[in-house]
Design a protein around this motif. Structure first.
Motif, PDB file in Angstrom:
ATOM      1  N   ASP A   1     -70.147   4.904  -5.402  1.00  0.00           N
ATOM      2  CA  ASP A   1     -71.051   5.016  -4.271  1.00  0.00           C
ATOM      3  C   ASP A   1     -71.157   3.693  -3.521  1.00  0.00           C
ATOM      4  N   GLU A   2     -70.073   2.959  -3.506  1.00  0.00           N
ATOM      5  CA  GLU A   2     -70.038   1.625  -2.905  1.00  0.00           C
ATOM      6  C   GLU A   2     -70.530   1.609  -1.445  1.00  0.00           C
ATOM      7  N   GLY A   3     -70.084   2.635  -0.671  1.00  0.00           N
ATOM      8  CA  GLY A   3     -70.470   2.691   0.738  1.00  0.00           C
ATOM      9  C   GLY A   3     -71.980   2.750   0.877  1.00  0.00           C
ATOM     10  N   TYR A   4     -72.600   3.525   0.008  1.00  0.00           N
ATOM     11  CA  TYR A   4     -74.052   3.659   0.026  1.00  0.00           C
ATOM     12  C   TYR A   4     -74.700   2.289  -0.194  1.00  0.00           C
ATOM     13  N   LEU A   5     -74.192   1.594  -1.224  1.00  0.00           N
ATOM     14  CA  LEU A   5     -74.770   0.301  -1.574  1.00  0.00           C
ATOM     15  C   LEU A   5     -74.604  -0.713  -0.438  1.00  0.00           C
ATOM     16  N   LEU A   6     -73.423  -0.659   0.199  1.00  0.00           N
ATOM     17  CA  LEU A   6     -73.127  -1.664   1.222  1.00  0.00           C
ATOM     18  C   LEU A   6     -73.915  -1.459   2.514  1.00  0.00           C
ATOM     19  N   THR A   7     -74.540  -0.298   2.666  1.00  0.00           N
ATOM     20  CA  THR A   7     -75.368  -0.128   3.860  1.00  0.00           C
ATOM     21  C   THR A   7     -76.853  -0.345   3.546  1.00  0.00           C
ATOM     22  N   ARG A   8     -77.147  -0.761   2.320  1.00  0.00           N
ATOM     23  CA  ARG A   8     -78.545  -1.107   1.965  1.00  0.00           C
ATOM     24  C   ARG A   8     -78.807  -2.551   2.384  1.00  0.00           C
ATOM     25  N   ALA A   9     -80.031  -3.009   2.194  1.00  0.00           N
ATOM     26  CA  ALA A   9     -80.384  -4.357   2.661  1.00  0.00           C
ATOM     27  C   ALA A   9     -79.833  -5.458   1.762  1.00  0.00           C
ATOM     28  N   GLY A  10     -79.543  -5.150   0.499  1.00  0.00           N
ATOM     29  CA  GLY A  10     -78.948  -6.167  -0.369  1.00  0.00           C
ATOM     30  C   GLY A  10     -79.921  -6.773  -1.360  1.00  0.00           C
ATOM     31  N   VAL A  11     -79.449  -7.817  -2.030  1.00  0.00           N
ATOM     32  CA  VAL A  11     -80.278  -8.499  -3.026  1.00  0.00           C
ATOM     33  C   VAL A  11     -80.828  -9.791  -2.408  1.00  0.00           C
TER      34      VAL A  11
END
Ligand code: AMP
Length: 558
Positions: A353-363
């Motif tokens: 689900d990398e795409g999902y993670l990469l469109t989040r705000a991050g750490v």
């Protein structure tokens, strides 16, 4: 026994974290590296340092003394970069003026800072008469003709290049307290007048250092010596995310694009081999369209997207065209960067689900503390599910809204800076911005996030762009309204918009209240002065006349 401090000898150099020190190493490692302005000007870091000295001499000869404010109205340029350094380094405060604000707001900000000197690009000469009347402490105005041979206006002390050439490169910069204010600017102000924020030398240096630190921490390509950097967030807005300071500190090749023009941006990308940029989603959309027209190869171009959520569909399109995209989150008050996306580990089962993670705000980047809290400031768990207001601490957050005691108190209630964003934080520290507090749609006791709906609808058939706002509803309190820009030559139906929403309702991923009853069609979405979708304008237009039910409404919003 109290705390003990290392004292050193009389000659120990007590290194202040001041902007000038960002240049020290760059001049050792990258003296011959280039700084470029459009396809017009290119010079070395060695020359850059001389020009910084000249600009400081020039400003000081015009009355721009230590402690005074010096304001800039210009597009992204080598000149702006010179001011980013020269003004704070001479002990003055750089005000980057948001040239996209309406005149009365520009005047409001200048009256508050009362600059001693202003640098004005010729595109803003028409504002000068009003500025001169409004700003009591103004000693001089430097005109930036930017290569044009038009005559010098009578009010100008001279032209930037001519005056700079005549000034001494040997300005006697001296050390001072790292807590001195280096920059100030005004937030775009979603309601009422813009709010002033300010940042010290120490804050900007630590922000730059933390941005370098995160590079080794995200599992995607960092920002490094072989990159060619071009900012695509305006230099008047939150120091272009602080990245020009990082790029200069690292001694990278830098390209400044002037006024944003998609064809020119594509040309510069090819001509100078630009590899690293950052901008709001609108800029990405603009580049993707222009690259198609100009046949520009986008592969390997890393772009950090922030300022608004990046819709998965836009992310996928950028990736399909070979770009490397990650997200960052922050705000004017936070200097701005707080979080940057981190990739999942290669071995992680969830990495699919990398795409999902990469469109989040991050750490959170190094030195940022972040938590989510309820209205009573109770901390909620970092379980990826609990939602609350995101509150933060970091060494580079604005200490206040300048001259606004009540606003400053609310901003820092309980010793944490309140972002007014609702978020979740998961066990790995990934922050997801659910929505702005004021944009959440409260429908029949359920909260529906406008960002979530926008991300889903952006992938629906026939949709080019979308914004979702709350409209009052007698039965439910509020209901979502989608304002849609259709893809060229395509029609949009309510069924098409609801199709991906219904899929997610069936999977239990979103509430059944997310299904829409209404949408309107516009040819264009209104934007704020920094290129974000302007929901205030949309609300004014569509909440005032919610009769827009179901039927597509032609025309431009805002
Ligand atoms: P500004 O101060 O004008 O730059 O706006 C800051 C606001 O933009 C934040 O409080 C968020 O609501 C929004 N924002 C910034 N970055 C992101 C992001 N990556 N995802 C979602 N919202 C964002």
């Amino acid at each position: 026994m109290g705390l003990r401090f290392a004292e050193g000898s009389e000659e120990t150099y007590r290194y202040p974290l001041t902007i000038g020190h960002l240049l020290d190493r760059a001049l050792i490692t990258s003296a011959d590296q280039e700084i470029i302005y459009r396809d017009e000007i290119r010079y070395t870091y060695r020359e850059f340092a001389r020009r910084v000295g000249r600009l400081a001499s020039l400003l000081s000869s015009l009355g721009g003394e230590e402690g005074t404010t010096i304001s800039v109205l210009d597009w992204d340029s080598h000149r702006y970069l010179e001011a980013y350094f020269a003004v704070p380094m001479m002990g003055a405060v750089l005000q980057s003026v948001n040239v996209r604000l309406p005149l009365e707001q520009i005047l409001y900000t200048l009256v508050h800072t009362n600059p001693s000197v202003i640098l004005v690009h010729r595109d803003f000469f028409h504002l000068v008469e009003d500025i001169r009347k409004a700003v009591p402490g103004l000693n001089a105005i430097v005109a930036i003709l930017d290569g044009s041979d038009e005559p010098l206006p009578p009010w100008a002390a001279g032209e930037y290049e001519t005056l700079s050439e005549a000034a001494s490169a040997g300005f006697p910069f001296r050390d001072f307290d790292e807590n001195a204010i280096a920059t100030t600017f005004f937030t775009s102000g979603t309601t009422g007048n813009p709010k002033g924020v300010c940042f010290s030398h120490r804050q900007l240096v630590l922000h730059a250092m933390a941005l370098c630190g995160h590079s080794g921490d995200t599992r995607h390509r960092g920002f490094g010596i072989d990159d060619v950097y071009m900012p695509l967030t305006p230099m008047f807005h939150v120091h272009a995310w602080g990245m020009p300071y990082v790029a200069t500190m690292l001694g990278l090749k830098q390209v400044y694009p002037g006024r944003y023009d998609a064809a020119m941006i594509c040309k510069l990308r090819t001509q100078h081999g630009v590899t690293y940029s950052h901008g709001v989603p609108t800029i990405l959309q603009m580049i993707l369209a222009a690259a198609e027209e100009t046949n520009t190869d986008l592969s390997g171009w890393m772009m950090v997207i922030g300022g608004s959520a990046l819709a998965p569909a836009l992310f996928e399109e950028g990736r399909r065209r070979g770009m490397e995209l990650v997200c960052a989150y922050g705000m004017s008050e936070t200097g701005p960067i707080l979080t940057v996306t981190r990739r999942a580990p290669r071995t992680d089962a969830g990495a699919a689900d990398e795409g999902y993670l990469l469109t989040r705000a991050g750490v959170p980047i190094p030195l940022v503390s972040a938590r989510i809290v309820d209205e009573n400031m109770n901390t909620l768990p970092n379980d990826g599910r609990a939602r609350g207001e995101l509150v933060v601490r970091a060494p580079w957050l604005t200490p206040c809204y300048v001259g606004d005691e009540a606003g400053s108190k609310a901003l820092w209630r309980g010793g944490w800076l309140h972002t007014q964003d609702v978020a979740t934080i998961d066990r790995q520290g990934n922050v997801t911005i659910c929505d702005r507090l004021k944009d959440i749609i409260k429908s029949g006791g359920e909260w529906i996030d406008s960002i979530l709906l926008e991300g889903i609808i952006a992938g629906a058939a026939g949709v080019s762009e979308v914004a979702v706002i709350a409209v009052p509803d007698d039965q439910w309190g509020e209901r979502p309204l989608a304002v849609v820009v259709p893809a060229v030559g395509q029609g949009v139906t309510l069924e098409a918009i609801n199709a991906p929403i219904q899929d997610l309702i069936a999977k239990g991923a979103v509430t059944r209240y997310a299904k829409l009853e209404r949408f309107v069609i516009v040819s264009e979405l209104p934007r704020t002065s920094v290129g974000k979708i302007d929901k205030k304008k949309l609300r004014a237009q569509f909440v005032a006349s919610p009769s827009a039910d179901h039927r597509p409404v032609a025309g431009t919003a805002g």
